[in-house]
Design a protein around this motif. Sequence first.
Motif, mmCIF file in Angstrom:
data_model
loop_
_atom_site.group_PDB
_atom_site.id
_atom_site.type_symbol
_atom_site.label_atom_id
_atom_site.label_comp_id
_atom_site.label_asym_id
_atom_site.label_seq_id
_atom_site.Cartn_x
_atom_site.Cartn_y
_atom_site.Cartn_z
ATOM 1 N N PHE A 76 41.301 -5.656 -47.549
ATOM 2 C CA PHE A 76 40.688 -6.525 -48.459
ATOM 3 C C PHE A 76 39.669 -6.050 -49.355
ATOM 4 O O PHE A 76 39.824 -6.515 -50.460
ATOM 5 C CB PHE A 76 39.742 -7.572 -47.536
ATOM 6 C CG PHE A 76 40.801 -8.643 -46.927
ATOM 7 C CD1 PHE A 76 41.359 -9.827 -47.588
ATOM 8 C CD2 PHE A 76 40.629 -8.640 -45.506
ATOM 9 C CE1 PHE A 76 41.542 -10.804 -46.961
ATOM 10 C CE2 PHE A 76 41.384 -9.503 -45.004
ATOM 11 C CZ PHE A 76 42.026 -10.700 -45.634
ATOM 12 N N ARG A 77 39.427 -4.759 -49.130
ATOM 13 C CA ARG A 77 38.536 -4.003 -50.129
ATOM 14 C C ARG A 77 39.590 -2.906 -51.035
ATOM 15 O O ARG A 77 38.989 -2.428 -51.912
ATOM 16 C CB ARG A 77 37.484 -3.149 -49.351
ATOM 17 C CG ARG A 77 36.591 -4.033 -48.680
ATOM 18 C CD ARG A 77 35.474 -3.341 -48.150
ATOM 19 N NE ARG A 77 34.767 -3.877 -47.044
ATOM 20 C CZ ARG A 77 34.222 -3.748 -46.019
ATOM 21 N NH1 ARG A 77 34.476 -2.262 -45.493
ATOM 22 N NH2 ARG A 77 33.594 -4.684 -45.059
ATOM 23 N N LEU A 78 40.472 -2.719 -50.570
ATOM 24 C CA LEU A 78 41.568 -1.827 -51.129
ATOM 25 C C LEU A 78 42.357 -2.318 -52.089
ATOM 26 O O LEU A 78 42.545 -3.416 -52.086
ATOM 27 C CB LEU A 78 42.194 -0.815 -50.126
ATOM 28 C CG LEU A 78 41.295 -0.051 -49.068
ATOM 29 C CD1 LEU A 78 42.294 0.523 -48.045
ATOM 30 C CD2 LEU A 78 40.347 0.891 -49.729
ATOM 31 N N ALA A 79 42.717 -1.255 -52.885
ATOM 32 C CA ALA A 79 43.909 -1.781 -54.053
ATOM 33 C C ALA A 79 45.087 -2.528 -53.674
ATOM 34 O O ALA A 79 45.589 -3.389 -54.379
ATOM 35 C CB ALA A 79 44.118 -0.808 -55.119
ATOM 36 N N TRP A 80 45.780 -2.174 -52.544
ATOM 37 C CA TRP A 80 46.810 -2.712 -52.289
ATOM 38 C C TRP A 80 46.991 -4.130 -51.716
ATOM 39 O O TRP A 80 47.946 -4.629 -51.336
ATOM 40 C CB TRP A 80 47.865 -1.757 -51.742
ATOM 41 C CG TRP A 80 48.507 -0.522 -52.318
ATOM 42 C CD1 TRP A 80 48.556 -0.420 -53.602
ATOM 43 C CD2 TRP A 80 49.065 0.645 -52.018
ATOM 44 N NE1 TRP A 80 48.835 0.696 -54.091
ATOM 45 C CE2 TRP A 80 49.478 1.347 -53.072
ATOM 46 C CE3 TRP A 80 49.476 0.956 -50.601
ATOM 47 C CZ2 TRP A 80 50.119 2.544 -53.022
ATOM 48 C CZ3 TRP A 80 50.312 2.151 -50.610
ATOM 49 C CH2 TRP A 80 50.421 2.822 -51.794
ATOM 50 N N GLY A 81 45.880 -4.407 -51.105
ATOM 51 C CA GLY A 81 45.678 -5.548 -50.234
ATOM 52 C C GLY A 81 45.947 -5.605 -48.907
ATOM 53 O O GLY A 81 46.437 -4.488 -48.168
ATOM 54 N N PRO A 82 45.406 -6.596 -48.088
ATOM 55 C CA PRO A 82 45.491 -6.510 -46.630
ATOM 56 C C PRO A 82 47.104 -6.444 -46.035
ATOM 57 O O PRO A 82 47.281 -6.072 -44.916
ATOM 58 C CB PRO A 82 44.846 -7.885 -46.436
ATOM 59 C CG PRO A 82 45.045 -8.715 -47.262
ATOM 60 C CD PRO A 82 44.839 -7.936 -48.463
ATOM 61 N N ILE A 83 48.235 -7.080 -46.919
ATOM 62 C CA ILE A 83 49.625 -7.048 -46.355
ATOM 63 C C ILE A 83 49.940 -5.703 -46.164
ATOM 64 O O ILE A 83 50.476 -5.034 -45.071
ATOM 65 C CB ILE A 83 50.249 -7.986 -46.840
ATOM 66 C CG1 ILE A 83 49.679 -9.415 -46.623
ATOM 67 C CG2 ILE A 83 51.669 -7.899 -46.685
ATOM 68 C CD1 ILE A 83 50.326 -10.532 -47.523
ATOM 69 N N TYR A 84 49.961 -4.765 -47.312
ATOM 70 C CA TYR A 84 50.301 -3.554 -47.147
ATOM 71 C C TYR A 84 49.754 -2.849 -46.395
ATOM 72 O O TYR A 84 50.308 -2.018 -45.583
ATOM 73 C CB TYR A 84 50.498 -3.136 -48.749
ATOM 74 C CG TYR A 84 51.622 -3.747 -49.577
ATOM 75 C CD1 TYR A 84 52.612 -3.619 -49.426
ATOM 76 C CD2 TYR A 84 51.115 -4.312 -50.737
ATOM 77 C CE1 TYR A 84 53.753 -4.085 -50.115
ATOM 78 C CE2 TYR A 84 52.158 -4.782 -51.862
ATOM 79 C CZ TYR A 84 53.704 -4.690 -51.326
ATOM 80 O OH TYR A 84 54.264 -5.238 -52.218
ATOM 81 N N TRP A 85 48.161 -2.703 -46.369
ATOM 82 C CA TRP A 85 47.695 -1.985 -45.579
ATOM 83 C C TRP A 85 48.076 -2.172 -44.050
ATOM 84 O O TRP A 85 47.697 -1.193 -43.173
ATOM 85 C CB TRP A 85 46.096 -1.822 -45.724
ATOM 86 C CG TRP A 85 45.915 -0.984 -47.134
ATOM 87 C CD1 TRP A 85 45.659 -1.507 -48.325
ATOM 88 C CD2 TRP A 85 46.180 0.440 -47.355
ATOM 89 N NE1 TRP A 85 45.575 -0.513 -49.199
ATOM 90 C CE2 TRP A 85 45.796 0.703 -48.629
ATOM 91 C CE3 TRP A 85 46.141 1.379 -46.086
ATOM 92 C CZ2 TRP A 85 45.819 2.014 -49.226
ATOM 93 C CZ3 TRP A 85 46.406 2.660 -46.898
ATOM 94 C CH2 TRP A 85 46.191 3.019 -48.125
ATOM 95 N N GLY A 86 48.016 -3.711 -43.668
ATOM 96 C CA GLY A 86 48.365 -4.050 -42.461
ATOM 97 C C GLY A 86 49.707 -3.189 -41.867
ATOM 98 O O GLY A 86 49.886 -2.769 -40.989
ATOM 99 N N LEU A 87 50.588 -3.246 -42.737
ATOM 100 C CA LEU A 87 51.856 -2.596 -42.565
ATOM 101 C C LEU A 87 51.715 -1.365 -42.312
ATOM 102 O O LEU A 87 52.597 -0.409 -41.385
ATOM 103 C CB LEU A 87 53.077 -3.069 -43.552
ATOM 104 C CG LEU A 87 53.455 -4.389 -43.626
ATOM 105 C CD1 LEU A 87 54.443 -4.857 -44.685
ATOM 106 C CD2 LEU A 87 54.128 -4.951 -42.357
ATOM 107 N N ILE A 88 51.145 -0.616 -43.183
ATOM 108 C CA ILE A 88 50.876 0.979 -43.215
ATOM 109 C C ILE A 88 50.355 1.224 -41.764
ATOM 110 O O ILE A 88 50.398 2.178 -41.290
ATOM 111 C CB ILE A 88 50.203 1.480 -44.290
ATOM 112 C CG1 ILE A 88 50.791 1.335 -45.795
ATOM 113 C CG2 ILE A 88 49.703 2.876 -44.136
ATOM 114 C CD1 ILE A 88 50.253 1.385 -47.098
ATOM 115 N N GLY A 89 49.120 0.466 -41.466
ATOM 116 C CA GLY A 89 48.421 0.763 -40.267
ATOM 117 C C GLY A 89 49.499 0.571 -38.959
ATOM 118 O O GLY A 89 49.350 1.413 -38.146
#
Length: 152
Positions: A76-89
């Motif tokens: 939520f704080r990063l540039a790509w948003g929660p969906i991309y960072w959730g998939l990366i995680g």
Amino acid sequence: MQLFSTFEHSSFIELAIATLEKKGIPQGSIFIVPLDNRLEERKVFDTLHRSDGTSLIDIGAALATAFSVIGASIGFRLAWGPIYWGLIGAAGGFILGLAIRLFTETVLKKKKRLLKGLHSEIIVIVDCEEAQGEMVENILFQHFALGVAKIK
């Protein structure tokens, strides 16, 4: 009558044989066969026809879930948003969990399998008369036989 029994490799086999000889079973009626150790290494990956019951993706699935939640929360704080960072995680957690499981199966459990392989079982076959069968069976069990089978 023949009695088949299995023992772990220990000194109890010699004690059982000495007791059987004292009770009147001739040495020629006792046959001992050691089982060979496995020479080839066990396979880590299962096939369609053989499975060893261990899963390689269990830790990966758990870490993928945890890292995807953390990635989505931080996303939520990063540039790509929660969906991309959730998939990366999720991808990172799965790869990390798979690497941990492969390490434990190939390196850590390999040492335990080698230690277990050194202690192969021994089969003891005793030829006796039917009247002596019960006595021989009791002697074998008293000396820690893993199992005993009678054939008349």
